[in-house]
Design an enzyme around this catalytic site. Sequence first.
Site, PDB file in Angstrom:
ATOM      1  N   ALA A 123      39.578  45.276  36.285  1.00  0.00           N
ATOM      2  CA  ALA A 123      39.816  43.893  36.369  1.00  0.00           C
ATOM      3  C   ALA A 123      39.814  43.316  34.731  1.00  0.00           C
ATOM      4  CB  ALA A 123      38.500  43.111  36.916  1.00  0.00           C
ATOM      5  N   CYS A 124      40.876  42.347  34.494  1.00  0.00           N
ATOM      6  CA  CYS A 124      40.937  41.670  33.527  1.00  0.00           C
ATOM      7  C   CYS A 124      40.869  40.016  34.149  1.00  0.00           C
ATOM      8  CB  CYS A 124      42.167  41.855  32.755  1.00  0.00           C
ATOM      9  SG  CYS A 124      43.789  41.540  33.582  1.00  0.00           S
ATOM     10  N   GLN A 125      41.138  39.181  32.805  1.00  0.00           N
ATOM     11  CA  GLN A 125      41.028  37.543  33.341  1.00  0.00           C
ATOM     12  C   GLN A 125      41.769  37.254  34.539  1.00  0.00           C
ATOM     13  OE1 GLN A 125      42.176  34.713  30.233  1.00  0.00           O
ATOM     14  NE2 GLN A 125      40.838  33.336  31.053  1.00  0.00           N
ATOM     15  N   THR A 127      38.916  38.665  37.127  1.00  0.00           N
ATOM     16  CA  THR A 127      37.737  38.666  36.818  1.00  0.00           C
ATOM     17  C   THR A 127      37.077  37.899  38.342  1.00  0.00           C
ATOM     18  OG1 THR A 127      37.783  38.574  34.632  1.00  0.00           O
ATOM     19  CG2 THR A 127      35.945  38.110  35.552  1.00  0.00           C
TER      20      THR A 127
END
Length: 193
Positions: free
Chosen positions: A110-112, A29
Amino acid sequence: PPTRMQGGIRYYPPQNFGMVEEDLYRSSTPSGVNFPFLDTLKLKTIIYLSADKPPRKLIGFCSEQKIELVRPQAVISRHSTSTLTTLPEEAVIESLNVMLDGRQYPLLVACQLGRHKTGMVVGCLRKIQRWSLSSIFLEYHRYAGGTRLQIEQFIELFDTDLVNVPTTPPPWFKLMREAQRKILARRKRAAKP
């Protein structure tokens, strides 16, 4: 470390940033320190795979830059109340349908942390591209820093026929399909007596 300096501005890519294909990127992120770098990519779309709501700064950045922030519906409804470390199949399919639409490019997934959920979606894209499983898992491990068996199993069993390739695929996808057609044609000619 910054990637480059121009006019006194330092450009910091998000954690786990990488190029998947031309104008298709992956990362964790993004935060405020990454926004000048993201500006250079001229993004049209960010697919956000984390179960938590996108940070306000990211929402503001996307609004300001006219970037579409996509959150797959299955991530919002089902996954946000779950403790699963994988994505629902519907979220993967929805993400891939967006990723295969050339009108959404340039695009960031995107992810964390940019590891497992992003790796799961990219791994399924690689399966559509007909990469070998060993190559898919090698790339997944490189970004994830380890492995999650349920993600590898999901990628291995993922049915690529569930993904709809739009009439406007990105240029890299068109080139890949054309190369695959040529290879098949050559094999057919070689198989004839």
